[in-house]
Scaffold this motif. Structure first.
Motif, PDB file in Angstrom:
ATOM      1  N   ALA A 258      -6.279   0.404 -10.806  1.00 23.09           N
ATOM      2  CA  ALA A 258      -5.899  -0.721 -10.108  1.00 23.09           C
ATOM      3  C   ALA A 258      -4.646  -1.177 -10.654  1.00 23.09           C
ATOM      4  O   ALA A 258      -4.355  -2.661 -10.909  1.00 23.09           O
ATOM      5  CB  ALA A 258      -7.127  -1.647 -10.142  1.00 23.09           C
ATOM      6  N   GLY A 260      -1.850  -2.201 -10.075  1.00 20.73           N
ATOM      7  CA  GLY A 260      -0.731  -2.517  -9.201  1.00 20.73           C
ATOM      8  C   GLY A 260      -0.714  -1.365  -8.052  1.00 20.73           C
ATOM      9  O   GLY A 260      -1.433  -0.604  -7.741  1.00 20.73           O
ATOM     10  N   PRO A 261       0.541  -1.831  -7.092  1.00 23.29           N
ATOM     11  CA  PRO A 261       0.604  -0.795  -6.069  1.00 23.29           C
ATOM     12  C   PRO A 261       0.642   0.555  -6.245  1.00 23.29           C
ATOM     13  O   PRO A 261       1.094   0.977  -7.497  1.00 23.29           O
ATOM     14  CB  PRO A 261       2.070  -1.121  -5.512  1.00 23.29           C
ATOM     15  CG  PRO A 261       2.288  -2.611  -5.930  1.00 23.29           C
ATOM     16  CD  PRO A 261       1.670  -2.837  -7.311  1.00 23.29           C
TER      17      PRO A 261
ATOM     18  N   THR B 220      -6.198  -6.888  -5.089  1.00 23.98           N
ATOM     19  CA  THR B 220      -6.271  -6.468  -6.560  1.00 23.98           C
ATOM     20  C   THR B 220      -6.943  -5.237  -6.698  1.00 23.98           C
ATOM     21  O   THR B 220      -7.233  -4.782  -7.718  1.00 23.98           O
ATOM     22  CB  THR B 220      -7.240  -7.628  -7.141  1.00 23.98           C
ATOM     23  OG1 THR B 220      -8.538  -7.451  -6.359  1.00 23.98           O
ATOM     24  CG2 THR B 220      -6.669  -9.022  -7.029  1.00 23.98           C
ATOM     25  N   ARG B 221      -7.170  -4.345  -5.537  1.00 25.76           N
ATOM     26  CA  ARG B 221      -7.607  -2.853  -5.817  1.00 25.76           C
ATOM     27  C   ARG B 221      -8.911  -2.962  -6.314  1.00 25.76           C
ATOM     28  O   ARG B 221      -9.323  -2.276  -7.296  1.00 25.76           O
ATOM     29  CB  ARG B 221      -6.799  -2.037  -6.612  1.00 25.76           C
ATOM     30  CG  ARG B 221      -5.495  -1.493  -5.829  1.00 25.76           C
ATOM     31  CD  ARG B 221      -4.673  -0.516  -6.557  1.00 25.76           C
ATOM     32  NE  ARG B 221      -3.538  -0.308  -5.515  1.00 25.76           N
ATOM     33  CZ  ARG B 221      -3.626   0.794  -4.797  1.00 25.76           C
ATOM     34  NH1 ARG B 221      -4.487   1.739  -4.857  1.00 25.76           N
ATOM     35  NH2 ARG B 221      -2.658   1.158  -4.086  1.00 25.76           N
ATOM     36  N   VAL B 268      -1.422  -3.262  -1.110  1.00 28.08           N
ATOM     37  CA  VAL B 268      -2.995  -3.042  -1.552  1.00 28.08           C
ATOM     38  C   VAL B 268      -2.343  -2.910  -3.294  1.00 28.08           C
ATOM     39  O   VAL B 268      -1.879  -2.215  -3.490  1.00 28.08           O
ATOM     40  CB  VAL B 268      -3.871  -1.919  -1.132  1.00 28.08           C
ATOM     41  CG1 VAL B 268      -4.907  -1.884  -1.800  1.00 28.08           C
ATOM     42  CG2 VAL B 268      -3.960  -2.001   0.346  1.00 28.08           C
ATOM     43  N   GLY B 269      -2.869  -3.908  -4.045  1.00 32.87           N
ATOM     44  CA  GLY B 269      -2.635  -4.012  -5.370  1.00 32.87           C
ATOM     45  C   GLY B 269      -1.363  -4.844  -5.856  1.00 32.87           C
ATOM     46  O   GLY B 269      -1.066  -4.827  -6.983  1.00 32.87           O
ATOM     47  N   SER B 270      -0.882  -5.515  -4.836  1.00 27.62           N
ATOM     48  CA  SER B 270       0.438  -6.166  -5.010  1.00 27.62           C
ATOM     49  C   SER B 270       0.041  -7.551  -5.644  1.00 27.62           C
ATOM     50  O   SER B 270       0.958  -8.506  -6.028  1.00 27.62           O
ATOM     51  CB  SER B 270       1.371  -6.544  -3.899  1.00 27.62           C
ATOM     52  OG  SER B 270       0.628  -6.793  -2.822  1.00 27.62           O
ATOM     53  N   GLU B 271      -1.279  -7.961  -5.599  1.00 31.13           N
ATOM     54  CA  GLU B 271      -1.646  -9.228  -6.510  1.00 31.13           C
ATOM     55  C   GLU B 271      -0.736 -10.553  -5.756  1.00 31.13           C
ATOM     56  O   GLU B 271      -0.841 -11.433  -6.869  1.00 31.13           O
ATOM     57  CB  GLU B 271      -1.748  -8.886  -7.873  1.00 31.13           C
ATOM     58  CG  GLU B 271      -2.363  -7.719  -8.367  1.00 31.13           C
ATOM     59  CD  GLU B 271      -2.591  -7.500  -9.773  1.00 31.13           C
ATOM     60  OE1 GLU B 271      -2.048  -8.315 -10.446  1.00 31.13           O
ATOM     61  OE2 GLU B 271      -3.380  -6.752 -10.250  1.00 31.13           O
TER      62      GLU B 271
END
Lengths: 551, 551
Positions: A258, A260-261, B220-221, B268-271
């Motif tokens: 998890a 980040g991208p 945040t994955r 996805v995961g770019s927060e």
């Protein structure tokens, strides 16, 4: 480079005017020629490729300073500019590529071909190319059917093809974690042979398996015929290393993260436009003890599609699964002839069970004996419940034996003046049948209007819970004197229909040059702008594979 | 905004100083207090949070022009600046967040909280913020434990929290393709309730399930406790829409695609650092008829880990699977008390079978009755073969009942002057035991040196063919007057050990503010530079969630 290394390179090359092994002998059986004559028409006289020496190439435009820069990077012996090597690297294996090669008029040719043998040499080549404004076309197996290795120079002063075949072999094996690291230029069969010594398999078998490199698969997001079972290459590549003109990116293999991208998903599918993948860490499996095949017949394509949807959504999908439509089934039987599939299946046998017309499904499972028995039983129970008629393994094994041979057939059709091309997409189950019909109608209309009405065959493959891939084979008489325009018209019609029907631009062939104009319709202007932003960061001079992916 | 809407918002909020439902009553049983007193020591007097009105906030720095710009975007009624709403949005739910909230000294607070109710309003807010140089912190459930919603303003003149709770509900259901589209602010339970009406489930159950929004999970994955069975959120999110200050990105859901890099995996995961996800298209499943749980005991953690590796690599993983180490098993039994797990398991029962000490594994399967029976049978056969002692379903069902309750327990420990925090990673099977030991040693050493020797418990969860997640719970006496430094030291020690040991920085908590300093050690300077390049493209003014992810 010594003459012996030259020879070694040439020995590994595919036929420069077609597919595969130069020693491959093929002659179409009479009944196939007859079938083609009846269905689409053929040329009066065989059309042979020109001789190698008659292929017209412009003189190499690689300047002396650039050549010196490249020599500093890899040594002079690793830079070839002879006629043969330039011809071999002048094109991939798309229909127009081969059309041009066979007539000795490639669109372009690399000014040199560079053969680095390490990540460091690749990085040094890219730096030199950025400095001397030389475009770089990464070249793995050279099997692209979408113009992915076309030696376009874009705004650069010259172009080199970067042949990665000397980056090869397994670098690391972590058997406990079922992860291996392989150099990017390792070819399919060599990789499987090395893995076999560790009782492992990658399970990645695109139709081009015999020639692809693993780095090329990663760069182009290939699926592989057994992707239901093993996963697509984007699932199999867990880590990678990429050399770019302005940076080196190393992404370690993690089970999941998890943090980040997922940058791995940016590099996989980047088609050499951001840099060169030099090694990949791959998820592997214990080598299967057994492969089991079954064929089933469905009354209609709709019935078969519904059955495939059920197995996918019940998570009982076979490792390999494909369903031909009525036309593909009919022609597959016709091409197989009485001694082949046709005889074994026996139209009579099927008809007595009420399946006149109908659709052939091919299914395969790999694994330990118990595992295969259980999973095949699970899948077959669903398929039978959905109306499938079990035909035994023989027709499916026949498919498996010929699974890498179709590209040779295309060469044979060329000599008969017959165009054959394949197109593919994927879409949701809810729109899949309509998508198929729209694409077939668009291609029929377009080629019919040009006086070359086609055969259009389709199969479903690559099953997902949300949808599946559609794969089309289009066969038509070549339009004399307008062969390229004919193909362009069919390609545009099919691709427009794919996008309009909600399908993806490509499920596994990649974007390359041929699909680049449509990418914005898939990911929007913001998506293309993001890719350009990434490229500006990694390749500010714009030397990496110009004209591909984002155009 | 009308008083009633104000009240409606407040009614949905979690306790501002802790977790969950303000009406939640909890009192630690005496035996738990005794256990903590013995094991780590507790405070003499209960430590209560300050009153809401005593929380110190700086005056709102939102200028009149900016306020007008935001009013133009969403209407003045959707911009709140009152004390309570600013306190609620001043922090997520990390240990330090709550420490500061309880003492009434948050690090920062949003200058206003904005409640858009559509994609268009979100886009308009971002444009206004870019124009007036106001930082934007997207706020879903506010459950981040890594500082992901900390209202940092970075180089901007003010900061607003963008609360997405009014973007809610299912927008579209494609049952045939098992895909649904949901607005980003839809909370876990509301989403499952809407899906239940269609006999569907997403199957995504992070520990924070009761409060998370689906957009927050995507940003945040998150993994979810049943990720083995349903997939992580990065697998469940098939399409999405994102508003950014400079663009709108729409990625349609496709079963799979080779159309270049997968941009979905970038968002996805770019927060919230690239933009705000406003809706997601999700892969769903038919709602399971049955959930089956089993508990097993293993003699050692190593034996249990080996068993989990086998089920994962034989692709017999349960939908839910976790294995506590000896310390977590011991403390789980101790916390459960004689009436709970401890009594039901009976140390004596286990000991007579030769499992003194030992490790508890919890396993769960969901699906149709036949499917569950078959898959549970398959998994259990592997686990027993690997040495697992089957204990029946009762201890596992006890875990399942309390699966969302742990965060409440943390609040209770706060009042005893006890620190509790969780840390997590994932790594390859081949290095997993060593990674665990290194992390435990680092935390023990660091907190021991500060005079607060901790309990450190660990479990394996989230099984993959190549590795698994490790999840740690650290409990120690708070270091009076140096509570934050104490936590920082433990966090740094654990995270350094994770990276040095080859683990990923985070398997499912995300990067946020707390892990940002380590991201470069995971993806390299080139990786961080790529993220910065993306951000420069989508958020040139740098207003999106400053200080998170890439720091």
């Amino acid at each position: 480079m010594s003459a012996s290394l030259d020879t070694a390179i040439a020995a590994e090359d595919m036929r420069w005017w077609g597919w595969g092994d130069p020693g491959h002998q093929s002659a179409l059986p009479d009944h196939v020629v007859e079938l083609l004559r009846e269905e689409v028409g053929i040329a009066e006289d065989p059309r042979r490729p020109v001789e190698l020496e008659d292929v017209k190439l412009p003189p190499s435009a690689l300047g002396r300073a650039a050549h010196r820069g490249l020599s500093d990077a890899v040594g002079a012996a690793r830079i070839l500019t002879d006629h043969q090597v330039r011809v071999v690297h002048a094109a991939g294996k798309g229909y127009v590529d081969l059309l041009r090669q066979r007539t000795g008029t490639p669109e372009a040719a690399p000014d040199a071909v560079v053969f680095p043998d390490s990540h460091e040499q690749v990085a040094a080549v890219l730096a030199a190319c950025a400095r001397f404004r030389v475009a770089v076309v990464p070249f793995g197996g050279g099997t692209s059917v979408v113009g992915g290795v076309a030696p376009l120079r874009g705004r650069q002063v010259a172009v080199v093809s970067l042949d990665l075949r000397h980056l090869r072999g397994l670098v690391d094996v972590d058997r406990e974690s079922l992860l291996v690291r392989a150099a990017a230029g390792t070819r399919g069969p060599a990789l499987e042979a090395e893995l076999a010594a560790h009782r492992l398999t990658l399970g990645h078998f695109p139709q081009s398996f015999e020639y692809v490199t693993i780095g090329g698969c990663a760069a182009t997001r290939s699926a592989g015929q057994a992707s239901n079972g093993y996963g697509r290459i984007d699932e199999l590549v867990r880590g990678l290393r990429m050399a770019s003109p302005s940076a080196e990116l190393v992404l370690a293999a993690q089970p999941a993260s998890a943090a980040g991208p997922d940058l791995r998903e940016l590099i996989v599918g980047s088609e050499g436009t951001l840099g060169v993948i030099t090694d990949v860490t791959l998820k592997v499996r214990p080598r299967p003890a057994e492969t089991h095949y079954e064929a089933l017949f469905f009354e209609t394509f709709e019935q078969g599609a519904q059955a495939l949807r059920l197995v996918a959504q019940e998570r009982r999908a076979p490792d390999i699964g494909r369903l031909s439509d009525e036309e593909e089934t009919r022609l597959t039987m016709g091409l197989a002839g009485d001694g082949g599939l046709k005889g074994r299946l026996g139209r009579g046998y099927i008809r007595t069970r009420g399946y006149a017309g109908g659709c052939l499904g091919i299914f395969g499972w790999e694994g330990d004996t118990d595992d295969v028995r259980q999973r095949a039983g699970d899948t077959l129970a669903v398929l039978r419940r959905a109306g499938g008629l079990q035909l035994g393994g023989s027709p499916a094994r026949a498919w498996a034996r010929g699974r890498f041979a179709a590209p040779y057939l295309r060469d044979d059709l060329f000599s008969l003046g017959v165009m054959v091309d394949t197109m593919e997409t994927a879409g949701r189950w809810s729109g899949l049948l309509g998508l198929r019909e729209a694409i077939i109608a668009a291609v029929r209309q377009t080629l019919g209007d040009r006086g070359t009405p086609p055969l259009v065959m389709c199969h479903i493959s690559h099953l997902y819970e949300s949808g599946a891939s559609l794969y089309f084979t289009v066969i038509a008489r070549q339009q004399d004197g307008a062969e390229i325009e004919q193909w362009q018209a069919a390609k545009a019609a099919a691709t427009d229909a794919i996008i309009a029907g909600g399908g993806t631009l490509t499920h596994h062939h990649g974007v390359g040059r041929d699909h680049a104009a449509w990418l914005e319709r898939e990911i929007g202007p913001a998506g293309v702008d993001l890719l350009r932003g990434l490229k500006a960061r990694l390749d500010p001079a714009g030397v990496m594979n110009p004209g591909k992916l984002m155009g």
